[in-house]
Design a protein around this motif. Structure first.
Motif, PDB file in Angstrom:
ATOM      1  N   ASP A  12     -34.624   9.965 -38.719  1.00 44.99           N
ATOM      2  CA  ASP A  12     -35.133  10.925 -37.760  1.00 44.99           C
ATOM      3  C   ASP A  12     -34.244  12.174 -37.741  1.00 44.99           C
ATOM      4  OD1 ASP A  12     -37.483   9.756 -36.722  1.00 44.99           O
ATOM      5  OD2 ASP A  12     -36.287   8.379 -35.510  1.00 44.99           O
ATOM      6  N   ASP A  39     -34.252   0.397 -40.975  1.00 42.59           N
ATOM      7  CA  ASP A  39     -34.876  -0.104 -39.743  1.00 42.59           C
ATOM      8  C   ASP A  39     -36.267   0.454 -39.475  1.00 42.59           C
ATOM      9  OD1 ASP A  39     -32.481  -1.539 -39.287  1.00 42.59           O
ATOM     10  OD2 ASP A  39     -31.590   0.257 -38.408  1.00 42.59           O
ATOM     11  N   LYS A  40     -36.902   1.021 -40.499  1.00 43.08           N
ATOM     12  CA  LYS A  40     -38.297   1.441 -40.395  1.00 43.08           C
ATOM     13  C   LYS A  40     -39.030   0.929 -41.627  1.00 43.08           C
ATOM     14  CE  LYS A  40     -37.845   5.474 -37.432  1.00 43.08           C
ATOM     15  NZ  LYS A  40     -38.709   6.502 -36.866  1.00 43.08           N
ATOM     16  N   GLU A  41     -40.332   0.729 -41.462  1.00 45.08           N
ATOM     17  CA  GLU A  41     -41.155   0.161 -42.527  1.00 45.08           C
ATOM     18  C   GLU A  41     -41.958   1.250 -43.233  1.00 45.08           C
ATOM     19  OE1 GLU A  41     -40.963  -3.107 -43.211  1.00 45.08           O
ATOM     20  OE2 GLU A  41     -39.527  -3.302 -41.563  1.00 45.08           O
ATOM     21  N   ASP A  44     -44.412   3.777 -41.411  1.00 46.29           N
ATOM     22  CA  ASP A  44     -43.823   4.370 -40.209  1.00 46.29           C
ATOM     23  C   ASP A  44     -43.519   5.834 -40.496  1.00 46.29           C
ATOM     24  OD1 ASP A  44     -43.860   1.895 -38.980  1.00 46.29           O
ATOM     25  OD2 ASP A  44     -41.704   1.517 -39.197  1.00 46.29           O
ATOM     26  N   THR A  45     -43.210   6.591 -39.455  1.00 46.97           N
ATOM     27  CA  THR A  45     -42.860   7.995 -39.649  1.00 46.97           C
ATOM     28  C   THR A  45     -41.467   8.287 -39.119  1.00 46.97           C
ATOM     29  OG1 THR A  45     -43.860   8.664 -37.548  1.00 46.97           O
ATOM     30  CG2 THR A  45     -45.260   8.782 -39.515  1.00 46.97           C
ATOM     31  N   ASP A  66     -44.016  15.011 -38.612  1.00 52.11           N
ATOM     32  CA  ASP A  66     -43.918  13.561 -38.723  1.00 52.11           C
ATOM     33  C   ASP A  66     -44.125  13.250 -40.202  1.00 52.11           C
ATOM     34  OD1 ASP A  66     -43.580  13.207 -36.004  1.00 52.11           O
ATOM     35  OD2 ASP A  66     -45.717  12.970 -35.637  1.00 52.11           O
ATOM     36  N   GLU A  68     -44.395  10.490 -43.204  1.00 55.46           N
ATOM     37  CA  GLU A  68     -44.689   9.069 -43.411  1.00 55.46           C
ATOM     38  C   GLU A  68     -43.835   8.479 -44.530  1.00 55.46           C
ATOM     39  OE1 GLU A  68     -48.430   6.194 -44.612  1.00 55.46           O
ATOM     40  OE2 GLU A  68     -48.839   8.059 -43.510  1.00 55.46           O
ATOM     41  N   SER A  72     -39.380   0.690 -47.044  1.00 59.04           N
ATOM     42  CA  SER A  72     -38.385   0.321 -46.039  1.00 59.04           C
ATOM     43  C   SER A  72     -37.042   0.149 -46.741  1.00 59.04           C
ATOM     44  CB  SER A  72     -38.775  -0.981 -45.349  1.00 59.04           C
ATOM     45  OG  SER A  72     -37.701  -1.457 -44.558  1.00 59.04           O
TER      46      SER A  72
END
Length: 199
Positions: A12, A39-41, A44-45, A66, A68, A72
């Motif tokens: 992020d 920790d995101k798949e 996810d964005t 955002d 995509e 992961s």
């Protein structure tokens, strides 16, 4: 030269241009690019941030897009990738504290695979302890982090390639930074004459 499998590590508030432009440009010339975050798949964005320089003592930051993710990072096998790319922005401040990020970076250096980092991205390299003897650049405000990152590590004020490491300072360096990376990868871009109505 065959297409390369490129892994981009983001989080992020990664710098918008450094993620979006690099992702699209590398795909455009035929490489396969995965963008992953700890920790995101996939699917996810992340939220990106746009940094601008307007004569203040530091950059200003506005909300970007955002973006995509395509993979992961927790499930990624770095052995399956040929190249690592580390954009800047605020994300490297905390990405450098994630062990999965540091282990992935160390793999690319241990295997002498190409690595490209820009802006705050070298903060991750510094935290991974891989910069001994390298000449590189970064956002000038990260210079102290880089200079203290390893024995004989030297900061320079321009896009730089040292062995398999390519570094740039800000998104303003994107074209030169990416060109240097593509040259390192042996990517050949051919230009054909445009088709006209008379053809």
């Amino acid at each position: 030269m065959p297409a390369k499998d490129i892994l981009v590590i983001v989080g992020d508030f990664s710098e918008d241009y450094e993620v979006m432009v690099a992702y699209q440009a590398l795909q455009m010339v035929g490489h396969d690019v995965d963008v992953a975050c700890p920790d995101k798949e996939a699917g996810d964005t992340i939220k990106t941030a746009i940094h601008d320089f307007r004569g203040d003592q530091t950059y200003i930051e506005t909300r970007g897009h955002d973006f995509e993710l395509t993979a992961s990072l927790n499930d990624v096998d770095p052995n399956e990738y040929d190249v690592l790319l580390l954009p800047g922005g605020r994300a490297p401040e905390y990405l450098r504290t994630r062990e999965v990020v540091l282990e992935t970076v160390r793999h690319f250096f241990e295997e002498d695979k190409p690595v490209a980092a820009i802006c705050h991205g070298p903060q991750i390299l510094a935290a991974a302890g891989v910069l001994d003897g390298y000449e590189l650049t970064s956002l000038p405000d990260v210079r102290t982090d880089v200079e203290h990152a390893g024995a004989g590590c030297t900061w320079v004020d321009e896009v730089t390639r040292d062995g398999n490491l390519v570094t740039g300072q800000t998104w303003e360096d994107l074209s030169e930074w990416l060109a240097e990376l593509l040259d390192l990868l042996g990517t050949e871009i051919s230009h054909e004459e445009p088709i006209t109505a008379d053809d």
